[in-house]
Scaffold this motif. Structure first.
Motif, PDB file in Angstrom:
ATOM      1  N   GLN A  74       0.877  -1.038  -0.025  1.00 27.10           N
ATOM      2  CA  GLN A  74       0.002  -0.128   0.093  1.00 27.10           C
ATOM      3  C   GLN A  74       0.895   1.285   0.153  1.00 27.10           C
ATOM      4  N   TRP A  75       2.008   1.274   0.727  1.00 25.02           N
ATOM      5  CA  TRP A  75       2.731   2.418   0.717  1.00 25.02           C
ATOM      6  C   TRP A  75       3.449   2.424  -0.710  1.00 25.02           C
ATOM      7  N   GLY A  76       3.721   1.296  -1.338  1.00 21.54           N
ATOM      8  CA  GLY A  76       4.451   1.605  -2.802  1.00 21.54           C
ATOM      9  C   GLY A  76       3.270   2.199  -3.644  1.00 21.54           C
ATOM     10  N   GLN A  77       1.986   1.794  -3.504  1.00 24.55           N
ATOM     11  CA  GLN A  77       0.876   1.992  -4.623  1.00 24.55           C
ATOM     12  C   GLN A  77       0.783   3.743  -4.251  1.00 24.55           C
ATOM     13  N   GLU A  78       1.003   4.095  -3.186  1.00 26.71           N
ATOM     14  CA  GLU A  78       0.387   5.386  -2.914  1.00 26.71           C
ATOM     15  C   GLU A  78       1.812   6.539  -3.230  1.00 26.71           C
ATOM     16  N   HIS A  79       2.947   5.825  -3.037  1.00 24.45           N
ATOM     17  CA  HIS A  79       3.881   6.746  -3.250  1.00 24.45           C
ATOM     18  C   HIS A  79       5.182   6.583  -4.456  1.00 24.45           C
ATOM     19  N   LEU A  80       5.014   5.538  -5.041  1.00 27.55           N
ATOM     20  CA  LEU A  80       6.003   4.875  -6.138  1.00 27.55           C
ATOM     21  C   LEU A  80       5.448   4.847  -7.608  1.00 27.55           C
ATOM     22  N   TYR A  81       4.157   5.247  -7.652  1.00 23.56           N
ATOM     23  CA  TYR A  81       3.434   5.204  -8.931  1.00 23.56           C
ATOM     24  C   TYR A  81       2.949   6.665  -9.417  1.00 23.56           C
ATOM     25  N   LYS A  83      -6.995   0.472   2.987  1.00 26.29           N
ATOM     26  CA  LYS A  83      -5.758   0.698   3.465  1.00 26.29           C
ATOM     27  C   LYS A  83      -5.610   0.594   5.133  1.00 26.29           C
TER      28      LYS A  83
END
Length: 146
Positions: free
Chosen positions: A98-105, A125
């Motif tokens: 979820q952190w990756g989805q929110e911050h790395l795309y 979340k």
């Protein structure tokens, strides 16, 4: 460079990272949650070198995150299965996802999502809550040594 062991550290985060803190180990655990259980399947999924995979699987078995079992199809191979300790990592993997989805795309960029199989909708979340149910963030907490 020799790796420093954190197995005796006072901090539970340090001890957890000592057990599963490199990216290969977490990706192996992620794949195990996705149903992968064979050496060759892990290797194909991750593109990892045989020696590195062997070492990571051994470490995950040694620390009790995975266990080996005879292959479910009766072949001479063995399966690597999540233990109860390994299955307890599910919220950790979900939090990273979820952190990756929110911050790395980038906005609109395609990525995978975790879906509730009963409702058929994305999982909400994760949220940290106090003992009385209030949402808490990092500013609402402190670490106390026991």
């Amino acid at each position: 460079m020799k790796r420093t062991s954190l197995t005796e550290a006072d901090c539970p985060v340090a001890r957890a990272l000592d057990a599963i803190g490199d990216w290969w180990s977490l990706l192996i655990v992620r794949d195990a949650f996705d149903g992968i259980s064979r050496f060759g399947e892990f290797r194909r999924s991750l593109g990892i070198a045989k020696g590195m995979l062997t070492a990571r699987l051994r470490d995950l078995v040694d620390c009790g995150v995975l266990e080996t079992a005879p292959a479910s199809d009766g072949s001479a191979y063995q399966d690597y299965l999540l233990t109860e300790k390994g299955r307890a990592l599910f919220p950790v993997v979900v939090a990273l996802r979820q952190w990756g989805q929110e911050h790395l795309y980038a906005p609109g960029e395609r990525h995978s999502v975790l879906v509730d199989v009963v409702a058929g909708k994305p999982v909400e979340k994760l949220a940290l809550r106090s003992a009385d149910g209030r949402p808490v963030g990092w500013g609402d907490t402190r670490v106390e040594k026991l």
